[in-house]
Design a protein around this motif. Sequence first.
Motif, PDB file in Angstrom:
ATOM      1  N   ALA A 105      19.492  35.176  10.183  1.00 38.86           N
ATOM      2  CA  ALA A 105      18.253  35.048   9.414  1.00 38.86           C
ATOM      3  C   ALA A 105      17.306  34.059  10.087  1.00 38.86           C
ATOM      4  CB  ALA A 105      18.560  34.604   7.983  1.00 38.86           C
ATOM      5  N   GLY A 106      17.843  32.976  10.619  1.00 34.62           N
ATOM      6  CA  GLY A 106      17.022  32.000  11.335  1.00 34.62           C
ATOM      7  C   GLY A 106      16.393  32.592  12.587  1.00 34.62           C
ATOM      8  N   ARG A 107      17.195  33.344  13.340  1.00 36.97           N
ATOM      9  CA  ARG A 107      16.658  33.997  14.542  1.00 36.97           C
ATOM     10  C   ARG A 107      15.537  34.968  14.171  1.00 36.97           C
ATOM     11  NH1 ARG A 107      22.088  33.920  16.080  1.00 36.97           N
ATOM     12  NH2 ARG A 107      22.431  35.998  15.217  1.00 36.97           N
ATOM     13  N   GLU A 108      15.760  35.748  13.136  1.00 37.14           N
ATOM     14  CA  GLU A 108      14.752  36.712  12.690  1.00 37.14           C
ATOM     15  C   GLU A 108      13.462  36.006  12.269  1.00 37.14           C
ATOM     16  OE1 GLU A 108      14.161  39.871   9.050  1.00 37.14           O
ATOM     17  OE2 GLU A 108      16.189  39.586   9.843  1.00 37.14           O
ATOM     18  N   ARG A 109      13.602  34.906  11.549  1.00 35.11           N
ATOM     19  CA  ARG A 109      12.424  34.149  11.117  1.00 35.11           C
ATOM     20  C   ARG A 109      11.652  33.612  12.317  1.00 35.11           C
ATOM     21  NH1 ARG A 109      11.491  29.029  10.871  1.00 35.11           N
ATOM     22  NH2 ARG A 109      13.679  28.492  11.035  1.00 35.11           N
ATOM     23  N   ARG A 110      12.362  33.049  13.282  1.00 41.97           N
ATOM     24  CA  ARG A 110      11.692  32.507  14.471  1.00 41.97           C
ATOM     25  C   ARG A 110      10.987  33.607  15.257  1.00 41.97           C
ATOM     26  NH1 ARG A 110      16.285  29.526  14.152  1.00 41.97           N
ATOM     27  NH2 ARG A 110      17.409  30.754  15.705  1.00 41.97           N
ATOM     28  N   GLU A 111      11.627  34.762  15.374  1.00 37.52           N
ATOM     29  CA  GLU A 111      10.995  35.887  16.073  1.00 37.52           C
ATOM     30  C   GLU A 111       9.735  36.339  15.338  1.00 37.52           C
ATOM     31  OE1 GLU A 111      14.135  38.765  16.321  1.00 37.52           O
ATOM     32  OE2 GLU A 111      15.254  37.584  17.815  1.00 37.52           O
ATOM     33  N   HIS A 112       9.816  36.399  14.020  1.00 37.13           N
ATOM     34  CA  HIS A 112       8.662  36.793  13.212  1.00 37.13           C
ATOM     35  C   HIS A 112       7.525  35.787  13.381  1.00 37.13           C
ATOM     36  CE1 HIS A 112       6.455  38.580   9.886  1.00 37.13           C
ATOM     37  NE2 HIS A 112       6.326  37.373   9.371  1.00 37.13           N
ATOM     38  N   GLN A 113       7.853  34.498  13.360  1.00 39.54           N
ATOM     39  CA  GLN A 113       6.826  33.469  13.534  1.00 39.54           C
ATOM     40  C   GLN A 113       6.201  33.544  14.922  1.00 39.54           C
ATOM     41  OE1 GLN A 113       9.203  30.032  12.426  1.00 39.54           O
ATOM     42  NE2 GLN A 113       7.979  29.768  10.571  1.00 39.54           N
TER      43      GLN A 113
END
Length: 122
Positions: A105-113
Amino acid sequence: MSLVARHLEANGLPTVIVGSALDVVEYCGVPRFLFTDFPLGNPCGLPWNRDMQRAIVDQAIGLLETADRPRTTLQAPFTWKADDPGWRARYGRVDPAERERLLAAGRERREHQAAASTLKKG
């Protein structure tokens, strides 16, 4: 916020800090501090509990009006989820079974940002 409060006070604007990090805020030496023994990010009380939130804000305004010396600290008379006294022991704890899901979830959030940031720049 503590250092901002000190700067504002030095320039004639009275302040009150409402927060949960007792040791940090007192170390910074703010003029007035209302301590709420709640999880970080929830200084004014339980979400959606307007009565608690209003009481905390009222107490903070009262502290602004009545503090008679620098570095005054008061503690709000509320507890976080009185029906769950063990919240503190669990606060911030990551269950090992949840580790991989949270990392993803953290990786996905960083990619989205990162993608959103690229769109803003371009």
